[in-house]
Design a protein around this motif. Sequence first.
Motif, PDB file in Angstrom:
ATOM      1  N   TYR A 141     -23.976  11.946  35.217  1.00 18.73           N
ATOM      2  CA  TYR A 141     -24.526  12.587  34.476  1.00 18.73           C
ATOM      3  C   TYR A 141     -25.666  11.437  33.845  1.00 18.73           C
ATOM      4  O   TYR A 141     -26.768  12.234  33.201  1.00 18.73           O
ATOM      5  N   SER A 142     -25.959  10.633  34.635  1.00 16.23           N
ATOM      6  CA  SER A 142     -27.354   9.766  34.380  1.00 16.23           C
ATOM      7  C   SER A 142     -29.183  10.136  35.284  1.00 16.23           C
ATOM      8  O   SER A 142     -30.210  10.213  34.954  1.00 16.23           O
TER       9      SER A 142
ATOM     10  N   GLU B 251     -22.003   5.953  27.307  1.00 13.75           N
ATOM     11  CA  GLU B 251     -22.716   7.037  27.714  1.00 13.75           C
ATOM     12  C   GLU B 251     -22.095   8.037  28.207  1.00 13.75           C
ATOM     13  O   GLU B 251     -22.376   9.163  27.947  1.00 13.75           O
TER      14      GLU B 251
ATOM     15  N   TYR C  94     -32.730   1.677  33.758  1.00 12.28           N
ATOM     16  CA  TYR C  94     -32.115   1.446  33.098  1.00 12.28           C
ATOM     17  C   TYR C  94     -32.047  -0.167  33.045  1.00 12.28           C
ATOM     18  O   TYR C  94     -30.599  -1.052  32.719  1.00 12.28           O
TER      19      TYR C  94
END
Length: 293
Positions: A105-106, A242, A292
Amino acid sequence: MDRLTSMAVFAKVADLGSFTAAAKELRISPTMIGKHIRFLEERLGSQLINRSTRRQSLTELGRSYLDHCKRLLEEAEAGDALVEEAMSAPRGKLRVATSVAFGSYSLAPALVRFMKIYPEVTVDLVLSDKMVDLLEEGLDAAIRVGTLTDSTMMSRALSPYTGVVCAAPSYLAERGTPAHPHDLAGHECLRYPGWSDGQRWTFLGPDGEIHVDVKSRLTMNSTFAIRYAALAGAGIVLMRDELLAGDIAAGRLKVLLPDYRTQSRARQILWPKHRKMTPKLRALIDFVVETYG
């Protein structure tokens, strides 16, 4: 023979426990392994390794000498890395590990940006929800949630892992909406069996820290599967915010217990302490921390 090379061969034999394994790892013949060891022993005038037909073991002197060899090899690697970093742009292949959900996803989209910044770097992204051994798997780095306990690793802190409690409107219409964390004990909660929280969820709110033992009739070893089950109305989910932001914004999931925060957990990027700090690895670490951190 080159003494530093022979020291590296000796250290590899000591780590792997046999000439054959070291020969396979270093891609040279067992005979050449033996020549390197004999070269050191003749130079030192003493035996470093006890040899038998079944196994090899270090002598008392060999154990002491191994420590000195490793320190010298690390210093040599560090010197090479300084020169390489000063003279070379990031290039080559990186192997990076992280969880399936976060990686998909990230991190994967973020790495697209990373590779555009550094066009000579290629990335092998290894996705697994199991705790992988960086040294055994030949990994350069990993992004993990939890506290670092491995003394062979270096790390840099990233933003902590924070979760949000959600459920589908269909589930809430059938079972009601919890108003307090203790109400979760009477609900179906979806759980990943490998999560360190287990069946106990922790909240921080107006009345301090609260621990709730939740019931999980349905457990799944996939974060994606848990998300889809929650969307289908199977129960209440606690997951990284998220990953659910799109579902929350679209109304497919409703945030519960807004007055209570879930317990955050440390997140970091790790890399082997004795791995040479190459320009490509330094670039990756800095990029991940910037993205991050």
